[in-house]
Design a protein around this motif. Structure first.
Motif, short mmCIF file in Angstrom:
data_model
loop_
_atom_site.label_atom_id
_atom_site.label_comp_id
_atom_site.label_asym_id
_atom_site.label_seq_id
_atom_site.Cartn_x
_atom_site.Cartn_y
_atom_site.Cartn_z
N CYS A 113 0.84 -1.21 0.00
CA CYS A 113 0.00 0.00 0.00
C CYS A 113 0.87 1.25 0.00
O CYS A 113 0.62 2.21 -0.75
CB CYS A 113 -0.93 0.01 1.22
N ASP A 123 -10.45 1.02 -0.65
CA ASP A 123 -11.30 0.31 -1.57
C ASP A 123 -10.49 -0.06 -2.82
O ASP A 123 -9.59 0.67 -3.23
CB ASP A 123 -12.49 1.20 -1.93
N TRP A 124 -10.84 -1.20 -3.45
CA TRP A 124 -10.09 -1.66 -4.62
C TRP A 124 -10.17 -0.64 -5.77
O TRP A 124 -9.19 -0.46 -6.50
CB TRP A 124 -10.59 -3.02 -5.08
N VAL A 127 -7.43 1.84 -5.24
CA VAL A 127 -6.11 1.27 -5.54
C VAL A 127 -5.91 1.22 -7.05
O VAL A 127 -4.87 1.62 -7.57
CB VAL A 127 -5.97 -0.15 -4.92
N ARG A 128 -6.92 0.74 -7.77
CA ARG A 128 -6.81 0.62 -9.22
C ARG A 128 -6.68 2.00 -9.88
O ARG A 128 -5.92 2.18 -10.82
CB ARG A 128 -8.01 -0.13 -9.78
N TYR A 156 1.35 -3.85 -6.81
CA TYR A 156 0.00 -3.90 -7.38
C TYR A 156 -0.50 -5.34 -7.47
O TYR A 156 -1.65 -5.63 -7.14
CB TYR A 156 -0.02 -3.24 -8.76
N GLU A 160 -3.72 -6.81 -5.64
CA GLU A 160 -4.78 -7.43 -6.44
C GLU A 160 -5.11 -8.82 -5.89
O GLU A 160 -6.28 -9.18 -5.75
CB GLU A 160 -4.32 -7.52 -7.89
N GLN A 163 -6.94 -8.42 -2.60
CA GLN A 163 -8.33 -8.03 -2.81
C GLN A 163 -9.16 -9.25 -3.20
O GLN A 163 -10.27 -9.43 -2.70
CB GLN A 163 -8.41 -6.95 -3.89
N GLN A 164 -8.64 -10.12 -4.05
CA GLN A 164 -9.38 -11.31 -4.46
C GLN A 164 -9.52 -12.28 -3.29
O GLN A 164 -10.53 -12.98 -3.17
CB GLN A 164 -8.67 -12.00 -5.63
N GLU A 167 -12.17 -10.78 -0.81
CA GLU A 167 -13.51 -10.67 -1.37
C GLU A 167 -14.32 -11.90 -1.00
O GLU A 167 -13.86 -13.03 -1.16
CB GLU A 167 -13.39 -10.57 -2.91
#
Length: 169
Positions: A113, A123-124, A127-128, A156, A160, A163-164, A167
């Motif tokens: 981060c 929130d994703w 980030v994106r 990144y 990613e 985040q997956q 989720e």
């Protein structure tokens, strides 16, 4: 610590192998030529004897390799006359702290981060958008440094995957 035989000994060994192959090929060729000559086929016997150039090449390479090994060995003896060097220690790779103790996942997440300039727990979509906004200045094709690009891409990719993982299914 591993130990490796000196190249001088390797060269001597390969030279002896090459000379052995030359002697073996010569024996086969001479036996074949004598058999053809004994059967009255002088043309095949002469052709067989013309093939002696092949073992001659093996013998020449063998002599060169042995001479190379002897000269290297002599050089080592002259360079250190008090004790002949038969083996050379090859240092083993030091174990880094990262390999010894893997990084805690939360710490890696926080570092990723910080690398991308977003707050942990963002929130994703944020980030994106930070990734896409800064992509042109980081990418090597746009003038960015390769090491910086690799760090940013690794961060990144980690976020990613994080985040997956976070989720719900």
């Amino acid at each position: 610590m591993r130990v490796r035989i000196l190249p001088a000994l390797d060269s001597l060994l390969h030279g002896l192998i090459s000379l052995g192959l030359a002697a073996l090929l010569t024996a086969f060729i001479l036996v074949g030529a004598s058999q053809h000559g004994g059967q009255g086929n002088s043309q095949l016997a002469a052709d067989s004897l013309r093939m002696l150039w092949s073992p001659a090449i093996f013998a020449g390479v063998g002599v060169l390799l042995i001479a190379n090994g002897l000269l290297r060995g002599l050089w080592l003896l002259l360079r250190s006359p008090s004790r002949p060097v038969l083996v050379r220690p090859v240092p083993s790779r030091p174990v880094s702290q990262a390999a010894a103790a893997p990084e805690r996942p939360a710490h890696a997440y926080e570092r990723a981060c910080a690398e991308l300039g977003v707050e942990p727990g963002s929130d994703w979509a944020l980030v994106r958008s930070a990734w896409r906004r800064n992509l042109p200045q980081w990418h090597p094709d746009q003038g960015g440094a390769v090491d910086v690009w690799r760090r940013k891409l690794a961060a990144y990719t980690l976020l990613e995957a994080w985040q997956q993982f976070e989720e719900p299914p």
